[in-house]
Design a protein around this motif. Structure first.
Motif, mmCIF file in Angstrom:
data_model
loop_
_atom_site.group_PDB
_atom_site.id
_atom_site.type_symbol
_atom_site.label_atom_id
_atom_site.label_comp_id
_atom_site.label_asym_id
_atom_site.label_seq_id
_atom_site.Cartn_x
_atom_site.Cartn_y
_atom_site.Cartn_z
ATOM 1 N N SER A 1 0.798 -1.777 -9.469
ATOM 2 C CA SER A 1 1.634 -1.048 -10.365
ATOM 3 C C SER A 1 0.780 -1.734 -10.613
ATOM 4 C CB SER A 1 3.055 -2.049 -10.053
ATOM 5 O OG SER A 1 3.300 -1.774 -11.490
ATOM 6 N N GLU A 2 -0.021 -2.641 -10.348
ATOM 7 C CA GLU A 2 -1.223 -3.744 -11.091
ATOM 8 C C GLU A 2 -2.637 -2.586 -11.043
ATOM 9 O OE1 GLU A 2 -1.717 -7.525 -10.274
ATOM 10 O OE2 GLU A 2 0.386 -8.371 -10.312
ATOM 11 N N GLN A 3 -2.779 -2.589 -10.210
ATOM 12 C CA GLN A 3 -4.178 -1.511 -9.875
ATOM 13 C C GLN A 3 -3.817 -0.101 -10.583
ATOM 14 O OE1 GLN A 3 -6.014 -2.800 -8.546
ATOM 15 N NE2 GLN A 3 -7.937 -0.807 -8.626
ATOM 16 N N GLY A 4 -2.025 0.594 -10.408
ATOM 17 C CA GLY A 4 -1.931 1.558 -11.094
ATOM 18 C C GLY A 4 -1.847 1.253 -12.719
ATOM 19 N N GLU A 5 -1.883 0.224 -13.426
ATOM 20 C CA GLU A 5 -1.882 -0.290 -14.852
ATOM 21 C C GLU A 5 -3.582 0.334 -14.834
ATOM 22 O OE1 GLU A 5 -0.367 -3.858 -15.915
ATOM 23 O OE2 GLU A 5 0.072 -2.949 -18.148
ATOM 24 N N ARG A 6 -3.738 -0.378 -14.306
ATOM 25 C CA ARG A 6 -5.692 -0.282 -14.941
ATOM 26 C C ARG A 6 -6.105 0.781 -14.982
ATOM 27 N NH1 ARG A 6 -7.134 -4.080 -10.359
ATOM 28 N NH2 ARG A 6 -5.378 -5.186 -11.268
ATOM 29 N N LEU A 7 -5.835 2.034 -13.500
ATOM 30 C CA LEU A 7 -6.024 3.310 -13.695
ATOM 31 C C LEU A 7 -5.374 4.333 -15.055
ATOM 32 C CD1 LEU A 7 -5.361 3.757 -10.187
ATOM 33 C CD2 LEU A 7 -7.950 4.428 -10.827
ATOM 34 N N TYR A 8 -4.119 4.130 -15.035
ATOM 35 C CA TYR A 8 -3.425 4.770 -16.126
ATOM 36 C C TYR A 8 -4.327 3.870 -17.630
ATOM 37 C CZ TYR A 8 -0.039 7.067 -18.822
ATOM 38 O OH TYR A 8 0.556 7.794 -19.602
ATOM 39 N N LYS A 9 -4.316 3.020 -17.894
ATOM 40 C CA LYS A 9 -5.239 2.840 -19.219
ATOM 41 C C LYS A 9 -6.149 2.913 -19.337
ATOM 42 C CE LYS A 9 -1.810 -0.817 -20.158
ATOM 43 N NZ LYS A 9 -2.023 -2.787 -20.497
ATOM 44 N N ARG A 10 -6.958 3.744 -18.286
ATOM 45 C CA ARG A 10 -8.291 3.928 -18.508
ATOM 46 C C ARG A 10 -8.629 5.523 -18.322
ATOM 47 N NH1 ARG A 10 -12.311 2.152 -13.897
ATOM 48 N NH2 ARG A 10 -10.194 2.547 -12.644
ATOM 49 N N SER A 11 -7.771 5.546 -17.928
ATOM 50 C CA SER A 11 -8.094 7.794 -16.926
ATOM 51 C C SER A 11 -6.913 8.145 -17.898
ATOM 52 C CB SER A 11 -8.304 7.961 -15.348
ATOM 53 O OG SER A 11 -8.682 6.544 -15.674
ATOM 54 N N CYS A 12 -5.031 7.560 -17.822
ATOM 55 C CA CYS A 12 -4.549 8.636 -18.467
ATOM 56 C C CYS A 12 -3.896 8.349 -19.864
ATOM 57 C CB CYS A 12 -3.238 8.575 -17.862
ATOM 58 S SG CYS A 12 -3.793 8.243 -15.983
ATOM 59 N N ALA A 13 -3.996 6.807 -20.002
ATOM 60 C CA ALA A 13 -3.307 7.045 -21.896
ATOM 61 C C ALA A 13 -3.012 7.248 -22.730
ATOM 62 C CB ALA A 13 -3.055 5.503 -21.764
ATOM 63 N N THR A 14 -5.063 8.053 -22.876
ATOM 64 C CA THR A 14 -5.054 8.832 -24.205
ATOM 65 C C THR A 14 -4.363 9.994 -23.979
ATOM 66 O OG1 THR A 14 -6.755 9.768 -22.671
ATOM 67 C CG2 THR A 14 -7.471 7.796 -24.145
ATOM 68 N N CYS A 15 -3.904 10.847 -22.989
ATOM 69 C CA CYS A 15 -3.151 12.030 -23.663
ATOM 70 C C CYS A 15 -1.813 12.239 -23.164
ATOM 71 C CB CYS A 15 -3.799 12.723 -22.309
ATOM 72 S SG CYS A 15 -5.024 13.798 -22.751
ATOM 73 N N ALA B 1 3.985 3.880 -9.434
ATOM 74 C CA ALA B 1 4.519 2.399 -8.992
ATOM 75 C C ALA B 1 4.362 2.130 -10.456
ATOM 76 C CB ALA B 1 3.691 1.707 -7.820
ATOM 77 N N PHE B 2 3.065 2.478 -10.993
ATOM 78 C CA PHE B 2 3.365 2.064 -12.516
ATOM 79 C C PHE B 2 4.002 2.347 -13.214
ATOM 80 C CE2 PHE B 2 1.072 2.393 -16.427
ATOM 81 C CZ PHE B 2 1.574 0.936 -17.381
ATOM 82 N N GLU C 1 0.951 -0.955 -0.007
ATOM 83 C CA GLU C 1 0.008 0.350 0.076
ATOM 84 C C GLU C 1 0.889 0.851 0.327
ATOM 85 O OE1 GLU C 1 -2.893 1.337 3.061
ATOM 86 O OE2 GLU C 1 -3.899 -0.550 2.418
ATOM 87 N N ASN C 2 2.008 1.341 0.531
ATOM 88 C CA ASN C 2 3.224 2.626 1.148
ATOM 89 C C ASN C 2 3.286 2.348 -0.524
ATOM 90 O OD1 ASN C 2 1.864 2.737 3.488
ATOM 91 N ND2 ASN C 2 3.891 2.192 4.182
ATOM 92 N N GLN C 3 4.159 1.335 -0.845
ATOM 93 C CA GLN C 3 4.701 1.551 -1.904
ATOM 94 C C GLN C 3 4.016 2.010 -3.456
ATOM 95 O OE1 GLN C 3 6.915 -1.979 -2.052
ATOM 96 N NE2 GLN C 3 8.203 -0.484 -0.628
ATOM 97 N N GLY C 4 2.986 1.743 -3.371
ATOM 98 C CA GLY C 4 1.884 1.479 -4.580
ATOM 99 C C GLY C 4 2.276 0.613 -5.175
#
Ligand code: HEC
Length: 102
Positions: free
Chosen positions: A25-39, A96-97, A20-23
């Motif tokens: 990465s797998e969870q981050g990848e899901r979020l990143y692909k959904r909300s950040c990758a387009t930009c 982390a991702f 939890e403290n370090q983040g």
């Protein structure tokens, strides 16, 4: 037998706190692909809308600080809607991702 079970439970609790403290990465990848990758690009390799830094080059704490500043409205930009939705844990997970992409 019981002692072993307690030990394993304790070990699991410690390792999940660390994750939890370090983040996560797998969870981050899901979020990143959904909300950040387009930009920012699939590999965090693009300058979003030609404006942002290449976020793959930033350190984890720089990413978290930047995301928090956007969420707080201290920095405003085209991606603020996506950033405003993030929890503190989401920011750590995404950072982390992005570190793992290097
Ligand atoms: C609509 C496009 C868009 C989306 C979606 C978006 N961003 Fe951004 N992002 C930008 C732009 C444009 C900037 C530069 C202007 C600013 O700081 O807001 C930026 C800045 C940043 C910065 C600071 C980098 C710098 O230049 O200092 C980080 C870190 C970042 N974004 C991460 C993310 C993450 C993580 C997500 C997903 C939750 C995300 N962004 C979603 C467009 C976007």
């Amino acid at each position: 037998m019981k002692k072993t079970a307690i030990f394993i439970t304790a070990l699991f609790a410690v390792s999940s706190v660390q994750a939890e403290n370090q983040g996560n990465s797998e969870q981050g990848e899901r979020l990143y692909k959904r909300s950040c990758a387009t930009c920012h690009g699939k590999q965090a390799e693009k300058r979003a809308l030609g404006e942002s830094a290449v976020i793959k080059q930033l350190k984890a704490d720089e990413i978290i600080t930047a995301l928090q500043a956007h969420k707080d409205g201290k920095i405003e930009g085209a991606g603020n809607n996506a950033k405003a939705r993030l929890s503190e844990q989401d920011m750590k997970d995404i950072a982390a991702f992005i570190q793992n992409l290097k």
